[in-house]
Design an enzyme around this catalytic site. Structure first.
Site, short mmCIF file in Angstrom:
data_model
loop_
_atom_site.label_atom_id
_atom_site.label_comp_id
_atom_site.label_asym_id
_atom_site.label_seq_id
_atom_site.Cartn_x
_atom_site.Cartn_y
_atom_site.Cartn_z
N GLY A 56 38.64 50.50 44.92
CA GLY A 56 37.91 50.62 43.66
C GLY A 56 36.42 50.60 43.92
N SER A 57 35.68 50.13 42.94
CA SER A 57 34.22 50.17 43.05
C SER A 57 33.72 49.10 44.03
CB SER A 57 33.60 49.91 41.68
OG SER A 57 33.97 48.62 41.22
N THR A 58 32.57 49.37 44.59
CA THR A 58 31.97 48.39 45.51
C THR A 58 31.65 47.10 44.77
OG1 THR A 58 31.13 50.09 46.99
CG2 THR A 58 29.96 48.00 47.03
N GLU A 82 27.21 56.17 43.05
CA GLU A 82 28.47 56.91 43.01
C GLU A 82 28.74 57.31 41.56
OE1 GLU A 82 32.26 54.80 43.53
OE2 GLU A 82 32.82 56.37 44.94
N LYS A 104 48.80 45.65 41.23
CA LYS A 104 48.19 45.81 39.90
C LYS A 104 47.55 47.19 39.78
CE LYS A 104 44.44 45.34 37.74
NZ LYS A 104 44.55 46.40 36.70
N CYS A 130 36.70 58.97 45.99
CA CYS A 130 35.75 58.09 46.67
C CYS A 130 35.04 58.84 47.80
CB CYS A 130 36.45 56.84 47.19
SG CYS A 130 37.93 57.22 48.10
N GLU A 149 38.72 49.34 50.20
CA GLU A 149 38.35 50.75 50.28
C GLU A 149 37.52 51.03 49.05
OE1 GLU A 149 37.96 54.21 49.55
OE2 GLU A 149 40.12 54.57 49.39
N GLY A 182 34.80 45.23 44.48
CA GLY A 182 35.21 44.87 45.84
C GLY A 182 34.50 43.60 46.32
P1 NDP Z 1 37.01 49.12 39.22
O1 NDP Z 1 36.54 48.83 40.59
O2 NDP Z 1 36.66 48.20 38.12
O3 NDP Z 1 38.61 49.28 39.19
C1 NDP Z 1 39.45 49.30 40.30
C2 NDP Z 1 40.59 48.30 40.11
O4 NDP Z 1 40.05 46.98 40.15
C3 NDP Z 1 41.32 48.43 38.78
O5 NDP Z 1 42.70 48.15 38.97
C4 NDP Z 1 40.67 47.34 37.96
O6 NDP Z 1 41.47 46.90 36.90
C5 NDP Z 1 40.51 46.26 39.00
N1 NDP Z 1 39.54 45.22 38.65
C6 NDP Z 1 38.48 45.31 37.82
N2 NDP Z 1 37.84 44.12 37.76
C7 NDP Z 1 38.50 43.27 38.57
C8 NDP Z 1 38.33 41.91 38.94
N3 NDP Z 1 37.33 41.18 38.45
N4 NDP Z 1 39.20 41.36 39.82
C9 NDP Z 1 40.20 42.10 40.33
N5 NDP Z 1 40.43 43.38 40.00
C10 NDP Z 1 39.59 43.97 39.16
O7 NDP Z 1 36.54 50.57 38.85
P2 NDP Z 1 36.23 51.15 37.39
O8 NDP Z 1 37.50 51.62 36.81
O9 NDP Z 1 35.42 50.19 36.58
O10 NDP Z 1 35.29 52.36 37.76
C11 NDP Z 1 33.89 52.14 37.92
C12 NDP Z 1 33.37 52.94 39.08
O11 NDP Z 1 33.97 52.49 40.28
C13 NDP Z 1 33.71 54.41 39.05
O12 NDP Z 1 32.85 55.13 38.24
C14 NDP Z 1 33.57 54.77 40.50
O13 NDP Z 1 32.22 54.94 40.82
C15 NDP Z 1 34.08 53.53 41.20
N6 NDP Z 1 35.47 53.69 41.62
C16 NDP Z 1 35.70 53.95 42.93
C17 NDP Z 1 36.98 54.17 43.35
C18 NDP Z 1 37.28 54.48 44.77
O14 NDP Z 1 38.34 55.01 45.05
N7 NDP Z 1 36.42 54.11 45.67
C19 NDP Z 1 38.11 54.19 42.43
C20 NDP Z 1 37.76 53.85 41.07
C21 NDP Z 1 36.47 53.63 40.71
P3 NDP Z 1 41.27 47.54 35.42
O15 NDP Z 1 41.15 49.01 35.60
O16 NDP Z 1 42.49 47.16 34.74
O17 NDP Z 1 40.05 46.90 34.89
#
Ligand code: NDP
Length: 505
Positions: free
Chosen positions: A251-253, A408, A199, A307, A273, A256
């Site tokens: 993605g975000s903590t 972050e 996804k 990240c 991660e 996660g």
């Molecule tokens: P998210 O953690 O929400 O997004 C990462 C992925 O998780 C996306 O594919 C998102 O889908 C998906 N996702 C969101 N909610 C759920 C859920 N409940 N269950 C399963 N999957 C889910 O990051 P954001 O885009 O909201 O960014 C917010 C902050 O997160 C950023 O400002 C940054 O600080 C951090 N971040 C960190 C990253 C890293 O590499 N460590 C990468 C991206 C963000 P969808 O986008 O479709 O909602």
């Protein structure tokens, strides 16, 4: 900060025209879900828009997958696992991965421009991502045969320990390196013998869909499935599907943690991660020029949307003034502009939401006593008015527990601290919830090693930054994650161990 020389500066209209022309050339043909080797509409229909963050224009309407679509994709993946993929030898999987790598490389220019349209990153950086994506498939193709297993005789027993794939894995990726993160997930999963449902992030689904088109003839039907959609719908359906035997998330903590909780219901293995707030430590022995170049790249690469970004600078008192002057000069020399232009250093952030998130932290830094050495706002150039641009920013004078220091921000924002007492500095460097990465800049190898050991993080660079090499594991300490990517360890995250104990009596 400059935005090209005045005579070279394209107008808003020229930028828009260029993006429309590029979109016409590189957008994927399909924007439906990729399930069972076909592009299919979601059960309940529906789409969402993905927007070009440079122009604010809609690039494409993409299928909005939901729970029943995820279920369908998981079934298709199991079908493929049982009927074909589990029967592929390691050598055959190796050939598939190598062909994917070749194909990505052949499409470098096109994929890079697509990524720049959807994410906003400078095209020069997008090309690095595409080459890195190909390299992932090549690396895991190279190690896929290294699966010798173990045997043991003990009395009248003959034991074999073998690694087996999970079968079907669920993979959720973010928007900051869309194609690269897809490859970090797909390559080891496929190498280890799994089928997958991926996804992508709602902000940047296009390169994953184009990748699906490109590998359609290379990978057997159903081995790779791509379900686009929202995290709360498609993402959460994937994390709670009991037939998914392993989850990998970047993605975000905050999300996660939700993924981990959801996985607990079916005791599904998880690798995560997550976020970071990494320290970069500058010692006084180092050349100021070198320190400035490394710190600049550590924070501003990919518009700070990394990240591992080095977002907290700890610079020794003896060189602090010079290093900060150098950084301010470097920021003033940064070309902010159309990311399709090869000369652009800093493009827009991925979305308006991310701009707001960054500017909210800038406001809070102002309220909490931060002194802005440079930047701190959105650029007011007319030709950038449609885009999600934020100025590269240096902030000094914040307490270490200030919000902008602890959180972050995921933008081009560096918080600065001067130090002269090593122990106090290390205490502060480690005083965050995260532990993803860190940087040490010194020519003294003993100091460098000691500091690298003292930083609580999964990856520490000495005299470089962002240099991620297949073979060297990447992943976080503390709330930055669980598990390692980019290495042989990663293959083990996608396999389970079976012991076969044969009685010789
Ligand atoms: P998210 O953690 O929400 O997004 C990462 C992925 O998780 C996306 O594919 C998102 O889908 C998906 N996702 C969101 N909610 C759920 C859920 N409940 N269950 C399963 N999957 C889910 O990051 P954001 O885009 O909201 O960014 C917010 C902050 O997160 C950023 O400002 C940054 O600080 C951090 N971040 C960190 C990253 C890293 O590499 N460590 C990468 C991206 C963000 P969808 O986008 O479709 O909602």
């Amino acid at each position: 900060m400059s935005s090209q020389s005045d005579s070279d500066t394209p107008t808003r209209t020229a930028i828009r025209d260029r993006h429309r022309e590029t979109a016409a050339a590189v957008l994927p043909e399909h924007t439906d879900l990729y399930v069972g080797g076909e592009f299919v509409t979601p059960d309940a229909g529906g789409t969402f828009d993905t927007v070009d963050p440079t122009t604010g224009e809609v690039l494409a309407s993409v299928a909005r997958g939901r729970e029943s679509d995820v279920d369908r994709a998981v079934d298709a993946a199991w079908d493929a696992f049982e009927k074909t993929w589990s029967g592929y030898s390691a050598g055959r999987r190796q050939r598939v991965l190598t062909t994917i790598a070749d194909t990505i490389e052949e499409h470098t220019d096109e994929l890079a421009r697509l990524e720049t349209l959807d994410n906003g990153k400078p095209v020069s950086e997008a090309k690095i991502d595409v080459r890195g994506a190909a390299e992932q498939f090549r690396y895991f193709a190279g190690i896929v045969r290294e699966n010798p297993g173990e045997t043991m005789t003990a009395g009248s027993r003959y034991g074999q320990v073998v690694s087996e794939p999970y079968g079907v894995v669920g993979q959720i990726i973010p928007w900051n390196f869309p194609l690269l993160m897809a490859s970090w997930k797909l390559a080891p999963a496929l190498a280890a013998g799994n089928c997958t449902v991926l996804k992508p992030a709602e902000q940047t689904p296009l390169s994953a869909l184009r990748l699906a088109e490109l590998i359609d003839d290379i990978v057997p039907t159903g081995v790779v499935n791509v379900v686009t959609g929202y995290g709360e719908e498609a993402g959460s359906a994937l994390t709670s599907n009991p037939d998914v035997r392993k989850l990998a998330f970047t993605g975000s903590t905050a999300v996660g943690k939700q993924v981990m909780k959801s996985a607990a219901d079916s005791v599904t293995d998880v690798t995560l991660e997550l976020g970071g707030k990494s320290p970069v430590v500058v010692f006084p022995d180092v050349s100021v020029r070198k320190a400035v170049a490394l710190v600049e790249s550590a924070i501003f690469y990919n518009t700070g949307e990394c990240c591992e970004a080095g977002s907290r600078l700890f610079v020794h008192d003896d060189v602090a003034d010079e290093v900060l002057d150098g950084l301010i000069a470097a920021v003033e020399d940064t070309t902010i502009g159309d990311p399709l232009d090869e000369a652009t250093d800093l493009g827009p952030k991925v979305s308006r939401e991310q701009v707001e998130r960054t500017t909210d932290y800038l406001d809070s830094a102002r309220e909490q006593g931060g002194q802005f050495l440079v930047g701190g706002d959105r650029p007011d150039d007319e030709h950038l008015a449609d885009g999600c641009f934020v100025e590269p920013t240096l902030i000094e004078g914040l307490a270490h527990d200030a919000d902008a220091v602890q959180a972050e921000i995921f933008g081009p924002v560096l918080t600065v601290f001067r130090w002269d007492d090593y122990d106090e500095m290390i205490d502060l460097a480690n005083d965050v919830d995260y532990g993803l990465a860190g940087g040490v800049i010194t020519d003294d190898i003993t100091r460098a090693n000691r500091t690298a050991r003292d930083i609580e993080a999964g990856y520490v660079w000495i005299n470089s930054y962002h240099d991620l090499v297949p073979g060297l594991p990447f992943g976080g300490y503390k709330q930055s994650g669980i598990g390692r990517e980019l290495s042989a360890d990663t293959l083990d995250h996608y396999r389970q161990t079976k012991t076969i104990n044969l009685s010789l009596r």
